[in-house]
Design a protein around this motif. Structure first.
Motif, PDB file in Angstrom:
ATOM      1  N   ALA A  34       0.841  -1.200   0.000  1.00 56.82           N
ATOM      2  CA  ALA A  34       0.000   0.000   0.000  1.00 56.82           C
ATOM      3  C   ALA A  34       0.877   1.252   0.000  1.00 56.82           C
ATOM      4  O   ALA A  34       0.401   2.323  -0.343  1.00 56.82           O
ATOM      5  N   TRP A  35       2.148   1.115   0.365  1.00 56.28           N
ATOM      6  CA  TRP A  35       3.062   2.257   0.298  1.00 56.28           C
ATOM      7  C   TRP A  35       3.591   2.310  -1.127  1.00 56.28           C
ATOM      8  O   TRP A  35       4.658   1.805  -1.441  1.00 56.28           O
ATOM      9  N   VAL A  36       2.803   2.931  -2.002  1.00 56.87           N
ATOM     10  CA  VAL A  36       3.074   2.967  -3.431  1.00 56.87           C
ATOM     11  C   VAL A  36       2.544   4.288  -3.979  1.00 56.87           C
ATOM     12  O   VAL A  36       1.556   4.818  -3.481  1.00 56.87           O
ATOM     13  N   GLY A  37       3.221   4.838  -4.976  1.00 58.59           N
ATOM     14  CA  GLY A  37       2.698   6.071  -5.533  1.00 58.59           C
ATOM     15  C   GLY A  37       3.493   6.613  -6.702  1.00 58.59           C
ATOM     16  O   GLY A  37       4.504   6.056  -7.116  1.00 58.59           O
ATOM     17  N   THR A  38       2.996   7.720  -7.210  1.00 56.27           N
ATOM     18  CA  THR A  38       3.587   8.428  -8.338  1.00 56.27           C
ATOM     19  C   THR A  38       4.584   9.447  -7.820  1.00 56.27           C
ATOM     20  O   THR A  38       4.327  10.113  -6.816  1.00 56.27           O
ATOM     21  N   ILE A  39       5.703   9.594  -8.515  1.00 59.49           N
ATOM     22  CA  ILE A  39       6.707  10.596  -8.154  1.00 59.49           C
ATOM     23  C   ILE A  39       6.809  11.676  -9.212  1.00 59.49           C
ATOM     24  O   ILE A  39       6.906  12.850  -8.902  1.00 59.49           O
ATOM     25  N   CYS A  40       6.778  11.278 -10.495  1.00 53.18           N
ATOM     26  CA  CYS A  40       7.040  12.226 -11.574  1.00 53.18           C
ATOM     27  C   CYS A  40       6.342  11.754 -12.849  1.00 53.18           C
ATOM     28  O   CYS A  40       6.181  10.554 -13.068  1.00 53.18           O
ATOM     29  N   THR A  41       5.947  12.732 -13.688  1.00 52.97           N
ATOM     30  CA  THR A  41       5.305  12.416 -14.962  1.00 52.97           C
ATOM     31  C   THR A  41       6.321  12.213 -16.077  1.00 52.97           C
ATOM     32  O   THR A  41       6.201  11.287 -16.876  1.00 52.97           O
ATOM     33  N   ASN A  42       7.320  13.091 -16.140  1.00 50.98           N
ATOM     34  CA  ASN A  42       8.290  13.044 -17.233  1.00 50.98           C
ATOM     35  C   ASN A  42       9.697  13.179 -16.682  1.00 50.98           C
ATOM     36  O   ASN A  42      10.085  14.289 -16.336  1.00 50.98           O
ATOM     37  N   PRO A  43      10.460  12.089 -16.552  1.00 50.41           N
ATOM     38  CA  PRO A  43      10.112  10.727 -16.948  1.00 50.41           C
ATOM     39  C   PRO A  43       9.103  10.130 -15.965  1.00 50.41           C
ATOM     40  O   PRO A  43       9.037  10.558 -14.807  1.00 50.41           O
ATOM     41  N   TYR A  47       7.094   4.718  -7.016  1.00 47.55           N
ATOM     42  CA  TYR A  47       7.852   4.096  -5.937  1.00 47.55           C
ATOM     43  C   TYR A  47       7.016   3.027  -5.247  1.00 47.55           C
ATOM     44  O   TYR A  47       5.784   3.034  -5.311  1.00 47.55           O
ATOM     45  N   ILE A  48       7.716   2.104  -4.600  1.00 53.29           N
ATOM     46  CA  ILE A  48       7.125   1.223  -3.606  1.00 53.29           C
ATOM     47  C   ILE A  48       8.061   1.267  -2.411  1.00 53.29           C
ATOM     48  O   ILE A  48       9.271   1.470  -2.562  1.00 53.29           O
ATOM     49  N   SER A  49       7.522   1.119  -1.221  1.00 52.17           N
ATOM     50  CA  SER A  49       8.344   1.055  -0.021  1.00 52.17           C
ATOM     51  C   SER A  49       8.131  -0.299   0.635  1.00 52.17           C
ATOM     52  O   SER A  49       6.994  -0.723   0.855  1.00 52.17           O
ATOM     53  N   LEU A  50       9.252  -0.982   0.921  1.00 54.41           N
ATOM     54  CA  LEU A  50       9.214  -2.322   1.506  1.00 54.41           C
ATOM     55  C   LEU A  50      10.115  -2.394   2.728  1.00 54.41           C
ATOM     56  O   LEU A  50      11.139  -1.706   2.791  1.00 54.41           O
ATOM     57  N   ILE A 118       1.915  -2.239 -14.259  1.00 54.93           N
ATOM     58  CA  ILE A 118       2.897  -1.182 -14.513  1.00 54.93           C
ATOM     59  C   ILE A 118       4.294  -1.776 -14.350  1.00 54.93           C
ATOM     60  O   ILE A 118       4.720  -2.091 -13.239  1.00 54.93           O
ATOM     61  N   GLU A 119       4.986  -1.930 -15.462  1.00 58.28           N
ATOM     62  CA  GLU A 119       6.325  -2.517 -15.455  1.00 58.28           C
ATOM     63  C   GLU A 119       7.344  -1.452 -15.048  1.00 58.28           C
ATOM     64  O   GLU A 119       7.367  -0.360 -15.622  1.00 58.28           O
ATOM     65  N   CYS A 120       8.190  -1.789 -14.081  1.00 57.34           N
ATOM     66  CA  CYS A 120       9.104  -0.799 -13.490  1.00 57.34           C
ATOM     67  C   CYS A 120      10.535  -1.311 -13.412  1.00 57.34           C
ATOM     68  O   CYS A 120      10.770  -2.486 -13.113  1.00 57.34           O
ATOM     69  N   ARG A 121      11.488  -0.403 -13.639  1.00 57.47           N
ATOM     70  CA  ARG A 121      12.918  -0.665 -13.431  1.00 57.47           C
ATOM     71  C   ARG A 121      13.417   0.244 -12.326  1.00 57.47           C
ATOM     72  O   ARG A 121      13.234   1.465 -12.373  1.00 57.47           O
ATOM     73  N   VAL A 122      14.064  -0.341 -11.339  1.00 51.68           N
ATOM     74  CA  VAL A 122      14.546   0.406 -10.185  1.00 51.68           C
ATOM     75  C   VAL A 122      15.706   1.303 -10.588  1.00 51.68           C
ATOM     76  O   VAL A 122      16.659   0.863 -11.223  1.00 51.68           O
ATOM     77  N   LYS A 123      15.603   2.575 -10.205  1.00 49.64           N
ATOM     78  CA  LYS A 123      16.672   3.551 -10.447  1.00 49.64           C
ATOM     79  C   LYS A 123      17.489   3.784  -9.184  1.00 49.64           C
ATOM     80  O   LYS A 123      18.674   4.078  -9.249  1.00 49.64           O
ATOM     81  N   GLU A 124      16.815   3.669  -8.031  1.00 45.94           N
ATOM     82  CA  GLU A 124      17.480   3.990  -6.768  1.00 45.94           C
ATOM     83  C   GLU A 124      16.722   3.333  -5.619  1.00 45.94           C
ATOM     84  O   GLU A 124      15.506   3.210  -5.661  1.00 45.94           O
ATOM     85  N   SER A 130      12.267   2.055   8.818  1.00 44.95           N
ATOM     86  CA  SER A 130      11.615   0.740   8.776  1.00 44.95           C
ATOM     87  C   SER A 130      11.426   0.234   7.349  1.00 44.95           C
ATOM     88  O   SER A 130      11.402  -0.965   7.108  1.00 44.95           O
ATOM     89  N   HIS A 131      11.281   1.150   6.396  1.00 45.89           N
ATOM     90  CA  HIS A 131      11.065   0.792   4.998  1.00 45.89           C
ATOM     91  C   HIS A 131      12.162   1.398   4.118  1.00 45.89           C
ATOM     92  O   HIS A 131      12.728   2.432   4.453  1.00 45.89           O
ATOM     93  N   HIS A 132      12.414   0.729   3.000  1.00 49.83           N
ATOM     94  CA  HIS A 132      13.299   1.265   1.970  1.00 49.83           C
ATOM     95  C   HIS A 132      12.427   1.567   0.757  1.00 49.83           C
ATOM     96  O   HIS A 132      11.570   0.766   0.387  1.00 49.83           O
ATOM     97  N   MET A 133      12.666   2.724   0.145  1.00 50.52           N
ATOM     98  CA  MET A 133      11.891   3.136  -1.016  1.00 50.52           C
ATOM     99  C   MET A 133      12.622   2.740  -2.294  1.00 50.52           C
ATOM    100  O   MET A 133      13.773   3.094  -2.491  1.00 50.52           O
ATOM    101  N   PHE A 134      11.919   1.999  -3.146  1.00 51.95           N
ATOM    102  CA  PHE A 134      12.428   1.641  -4.468  1.00 51.95           C
ATOM    103  C   PHE A 134      11.852   2.659  -5.446  1.00 51.95           C
ATOM    104  O   PHE A 134      10.659   2.623  -5.754  1.00 51.95           O
ATOM    105  N   ILE A 135      12.686   3.569  -5.895  1.00 49.64           N
ATOM    106  CA  ILE A 135      12.279   4.555  -6.892  1.00 49.64           C
ATOM    107  C   ILE A 135      12.508   3.923  -8.259  1.00 49.64           C
ATOM    108  O   ILE A 135      13.603   3.427  -8.545  1.00 49.64           O
ATOM    109  N   ALA A 136      11.471   3.922  -9.086  1.00 53.25           N
ATOM    110  CA  ALA A 136      11.556   3.178 -10.341  1.00 53.25           C
ATOM    111  C   ALA A 136      10.988   3.964 -11.506  1.00 53.25           C
ATOM    112  O   ALA A 136      10.064   4.768 -11.351  1.00 53.25           O
TER     113      ALA A 136
END
Length: 188
Positions: A34-43, A47-50, A118-124, A130-136
């Protein structure tokens, strides 16, 4: 009157999504997020946080990709089940009768029953506590044709019965009350 509440993450509702990961059938897994969301439109970035102790964390960190699969009322049981059972002990696709299908761009599967994947590639990966954010970066989106108007090409995801999460509970999205910009539209 309002009451002070302890500091916490009370931004609700959130999408309840199934994140699929793994690049081989033996490695495939699903985690509810549920810790998921939009960060940017272009590009296009999301993110997801786990929590690092989750089984999917190492799979995603190793392969640096995942798929965010939106869920529906029909997928509510599987959404909850995949969040409380570990992929170390269970084949979640098999247990929940979900279908792993080939993604277009990433090596991990989409969930065929999802209205949108939504297919995602992790950038950072950002360690936050408690959680790490996968920015993709979003590298592809697969949409179920039954939610795309063949004449206009517009998507009607609201018709799929999307699932949301509010403070420990799942809900189907309710009635439409407006659209973007309706508050300032000129009246005819």
């Amino acid at each position: 009157m309002k009451t002070d509440w302890k500091p916490g993450t009370m931004i609700y509702p959130l999408p309840a999504v199934l994140v699929s990961c793994g690049n081989t059938p033996e490695e495939y897994n699903i985690i509810t997020v549920a810790w998921v969301g939009t960060i940017c439109t272009n590009p296009p970035l999301c993110y997801i946080s786990l929590r690092p102790e989750r089984h999917s964390y190492e799979i995603i960190k190793k392969n640096m990709e995942f798929v965010i699969n939106l869920t529906t009322e029909d997928m509510a049981f599987a959404t909850d089940w995949c969040g409380v059972r570990s992929g170390k002990k269970y084949d979640k696709f098999k247990e929940c009768k979900l279908t792993p299908a080939k993604a277009k761009t990433v090596g991990c599967p989409i969930i065929e029953e999802s209205p949108l994947s939504i297919e995602c590639r992790v950038k950072e990966i950002v360690s936050l506590g408690s959680h790490h954010m996968f920015i993709a970066e979003v590298v592809n989106v697969k949409a179920d044709n039954k939610y795309i108007d063949s004449e206009t090409g517009q998507m009607n995801l609201a018709a799929s019965g999307l699932l949301t999460y509010i403070h420990g509970n799942y809900y189907e999205i309710g009635n439409k009350i407006g659209k973007f910009g309706w508050s300032v539209e000129k009246k005819a």
